[in-house]
Scaffold this active site. Sequence first.
Site, PDB file in Angstrom:
ATOM      1  N   ARG A  93      46.244  57.253  30.367  1.00  0.00           N
ATOM      2  CA  ARG A  93      46.920  57.934  29.252  1.00  0.00           C
ATOM      3  C   ARG A  93      48.222  57.225  28.903  1.00  0.00           C
ATOM      4  NH1 ARG A  93      47.645  64.261  30.027  1.00  0.00           N
ATOM      5  NH2 ARG A  93      49.370  63.570  31.331  1.00  0.00           N
ATOM      6  N   LYS A 195      51.830  60.885  25.094  1.00  0.00           N
ATOM      7  CA  LYS A 195      52.883  61.575  25.833  1.00  0.00           C
ATOM      8  C   LYS A 195      54.182  60.798  25.642  1.00  0.00           C
ATOM      9  CE  LYS A 195      52.945  64.415  29.941  1.00  0.00           C
ATOM     10  NZ  LYS A 195      52.619  65.719  29.341  1.00  0.00           N
ATOM     11  N   GLU A 231      47.978  73.369  20.164  1.00  0.00           N
ATOM     12  CA  GLU A 231      48.387  73.609  21.551  1.00  0.00           C
ATOM     13  C   GLU A 231      49.792  74.193  21.565  1.00  0.00           C
ATOM     14  OE1 GLU A 231      49.204  70.231  24.095  1.00  0.00           O
ATOM     15  OE2 GLU A 231      49.166  68.861  22.410  1.00  0.00           O
TER      16      GLU A 231
HETATM   17  C1  PLP Z   1      51.645  66.737  29.474  1.00  0.00           C
HETATM   18  C2  PLP Z   1      51.180  67.628  28.368  1.00  0.00           C
HETATM   19  C3  PLP Z   1      50.122  68.553  28.542  1.00  0.00           C
HETATM   20  C4  PLP Z   1      49.456  68.783  29.875  1.00  0.00           C
HETATM   21  O1  PLP Z   1      48.787  67.673  30.379  1.00  0.00           O
HETATM   22  P1  PLP Z   1      48.392  67.583  31.933  1.00  0.00           P
HETATM   23  O2  PLP Z   1      47.853  66.214  32.073  1.00  0.00           O
HETATM   24  O3  PLP Z   1      47.395  68.624  32.184  1.00  0.00           O
HETATM   25  O4  PLP Z   1      49.653  67.820  32.699  1.00  0.00           O
HETATM   26  C5  PLP Z   1      49.712  69.281  27.446  1.00  0.00           C
HETATM   27  N1  PLP Z   1      50.311  69.158  26.237  1.00  0.00           N
HETATM   28  C6  PLP Z   1      51.341  68.304  26.036  1.00  0.00           C
HETATM   29  C7  PLP Z   1      51.957  68.221  24.684  1.00  0.00           C
HETATM   30  C8  PLP Z   1      51.799  67.519  27.093  1.00  0.00           C
HETATM   31  O5  PLP Z   1      52.825  66.676  26.879  1.00  0.00           O
END
Ligand code: PLP
Length: 352
Positions: A93, A195, A231
């Site tokens: 990722r 991210k 989300e």
């Molecule tokens: C990090 C993150 C998540 C959760 O991801 P995980 O890999 O399960 O920790 C969900 N939404 C956003 C916007 C994120 O930055």
Amino acid sequence: MKKQQVRRQEDNMGKNIDWSNLGFGYVKTDYRYVSNFKNGAWDEGTLSTDDMVTISECACVLQYAQTVFEGMKAYTTEDGRIVVFRPDLNAERMENSAKRLEMPVFPKDRFVDAIVKLVEANADYVPPYGSGATLYIRPYMFGTNAVIGVKPADEYQFRAFCTPVGPYFKGGVKPITIRVSDFDRAAPRGTGHIKAGLNYAMSLHAIMDAHRQGFDENMYLDPATRTKVEETGGANFLFVTKDNKVVTPKSDSILPSITRRSLVYVAKEYLGLEVEEREVYFDEVKDFAECGLCGTAAVISPVGKIVDHGKEICMPSGMTEMGPVTKKLYETLTGIQMGRLEAPEGWIKVIR
Ligand SMILES: *Cc1c(COP(=O)(O)O)cnc(C)c1O
């Protein structure tokens, strides 16, 4: 208690940390991993005791927010091993995040190796099994050289530190109340799927505003039509229908949560549930039986109430406990992470 586990607990006591009363805050640990990118190549990387970063006042990260990050956890398992959950997926990722911001890729094998070295060096900070606490790991990368005209940096630093964090559900699980946000999180064809700190900078006002209005989190809808569920600021949605189907929103602007992807696998392969990954219209939400937020921090945080401009949707699972399917998913995944249940091939990276 096994010998290895006893030793681990003695190690931990050496640091004098009250594991059960830790919050989610930064606690400085002994070592961090650092590697620098210059003249088109990464150096060999090293562990460092220096927790300070010194860069140009004009560094690309400071002027144009050229930075990406990851988040994952290390745990002590029931039999006293220290493990990390699926770090290869964090590496992949971060590769995608870096490419989208025109940053060099920190190679996947080196990423996993850095995490192993980091956790090994800070093993005394991995909370003991059963404490509910974990070691949170934060890898990140940023453009370090001076850039004033808008362009990517050509020098970068990859860094990973860790910090022990307390149990997410202190004093038991408590379903949260969220609101439909008037702010948008991610533009269609924008950067919602990576991210990057930039997605969080612009969410700070929305989350503080939500808190001031008495809500725990924001539910973001798709900005183009404002009809579909995306989300929250930092976690993906997982819904359960009244006939026990798991439904999770699909969109190009949702961050692909590793927890959510793991829960989908667990739902299908461990619990024999039907799973639908598809567009989810906000109009459907009132008909679901359960709702949860998935992410590394909580695994699943149950949602009890969703408020859309004064109109309340109260989930049938209520405001006192997790819904039954959410709970089963939570217990199965945490069982896999803590070594109580057999993990799918490749999910658990053993540190020692
Ligand atoms: C990090 C993150 C998540 C959760 O991801 P995980 O890999 O399960 O920790 C969900 N939404 C956003 C916007 C994120 O930055």
